[in-house]
Design a protein around this motif. Structure first.
Motif, PDB file in Angstrom:
ATOM      1  N   ALA A   1      -2.961  -8.188  -5.980  1.00 50.00           N
ATOM      2  CA  ALA A   1      -1.807  -7.352  -6.306  1.00 50.00           C
ATOM      3  C   ALA A   1      -0.580  -7.957  -5.652  1.00 50.00           C
ATOM      4  CB  ALA A   1      -2.022  -5.924  -5.821  1.00 50.00           C
TER       5      ALA A   1
ATOM      6  N   HIS B   1      -6.323   0.814   0.149  1.00 53.84           N
ATOM      7  CA  HIS B   1      -6.616   0.654  -1.277  1.00 53.84           C
ATOM      8  C   HIS B   1      -7.601   1.717  -1.712  1.00 53.84           C
ATOM      9  CE1 HIS B   1      -5.153  -3.528  -0.372  1.00 53.84           C
ATOM     10  NE2 HIS B   1      -4.377  -3.142  -1.364  1.00 53.84           N
TER      11      HIS B   1
ATOM     12  N   CYS C   1      -3.173   0.114  -5.034  1.00 58.36           N
ATOM     13  CA  CYS C   1      -2.542   0.008  -3.726  1.00 58.36           C
ATOM     14  C   CYS C   1      -1.872   1.332  -3.401  1.00 58.36           C
ATOM     15  CB  CYS C   1      -1.466  -1.078  -3.735  1.00 58.36           C
ATOM     16  SG  CYS C   1      -2.074  -2.731  -4.041  1.00 58.36           S
TER      17      CYS C   1
HETATM   18 MN   LIG Z   1      -2.493  -3.633  -1.989  1.00 60.91          MN
END
Ligand SMILES: [Mn+2]
Ligand SMILES: [Mn+2]
Ligand SMILES: [Zn+2]
Ligand SMILES: [Zn+2]
Lengths: 138, 138
Positions: free
Chosen positions: A76, A93, A104
């Motif tokens: 990410a 997470h 996230c």
């Molecule tokens: Mn993350």
DNA sequence: TTGAAGTATGCAACAGAAGTGCATTATTTT
DNA sequence: AAAATAATGCACTTCTGTTGCATACTTCAA
């Protein structure tokens, strides 16, 4: 020069065509992404190139690697001003066992962890598994 | 009847020869153990049998599975009275990047995690990476 | 006691992800 | 333009986890 082109250059990554596309793809996605996800999206491109692209992004601080416990590495993009530092930047997470997505939770930082004497923490990985808000509504 | 034979029977696992040996091995080890670790120790036995032994142990609540972020699943025996419940039994795991060992820090429970509205936590995995006390002393 | 059913084991094979080596192509520098 | 450097694509390997299936071992009821 586009926004995402700047992101690459600011992090000393040469903005090749493939890298720009992958970056754009990651920017659009709201959830953490696996190499296979990227591969399926760009079915023309080679797995190795994508693999190395993601690896470069992590090394240069553009994105972070997520181990959500599924056995499949996710990626990410880092937040603005993120340096993946243990005290400021680490977030938890969430992996939804229903829709299988990993998110996230950047608004909720990892609480301070106490360790026995002698242990030095360099990195913290916190994954919560359960049902995400979307799946919860259904 | 031995102690570890009782452990198996108390958890509805038939005490076969191999299971007793694996249980004993896990009892003696202070650190989390991978399938390959077990396999190397019992080099006469079959990988699948060991794999299924460990799987059974987890299913029957004898040991718990640990994802320490190395990509290799580890196993460790549960504490006395552990039911792997989210509020009481979950402890953090420490992975030393120097000696590469993963340790259950059972004395330090996972702090209360706040999640955004709508998210339901069912399980929590907290791994701290760094230098363990042994490696720190050297 | 014997046979059937259930359980555990061992061997082979597979799947998926991660990673490497190397040749080719593209880009940058001189 | 040539040389150096970096990125890409292909083939292949390694490793972990996993399953299918045949065989061996247990349990239990007839
Ligand atoms: Mn993350
Ligand atoms: Mn543990
Ligand atoms: Zn969900
Ligand atoms: Zn250590």
């Amino acid at each position: 020069m586009q926004d995402f082109e700047k992101i690459l250059e600011n992090n000393n990554v040469k903005p090749t065509a493939m890298r720009l596309l992958v970056l754009q793809f990651l920017l659009n996605k709201k959830v953490a992404t696996s190499l296979t996800d990227v591969e399926n999206y760009f079915d023309k491109s080679d797995r190795t190139t994508l693999y190395r692209t993601l690896k470069t992004f992590v090394e240069k601080g553009i994105s972070h690697k997520i181990d959500d416990g599924t056995g499949i590495t996710k990626y990410a993009l880092c937040e603005e001003n993120c340096h993946c530092e243990i005290d400021n930047d680490l977030h938890l997470h969430f992996h939804c066992t229903n829709c299988n997505e990993t998110i996230c939770i950047t608004d909720y930082k990892i609480p301070r962890i106490t360790l026995p004497t002698g242990y030095i923490a360099e990195n913290i990985n916190l994954v919560v598994k359960g049902i995400c808000d979307k799946c919860n509504k259904k």
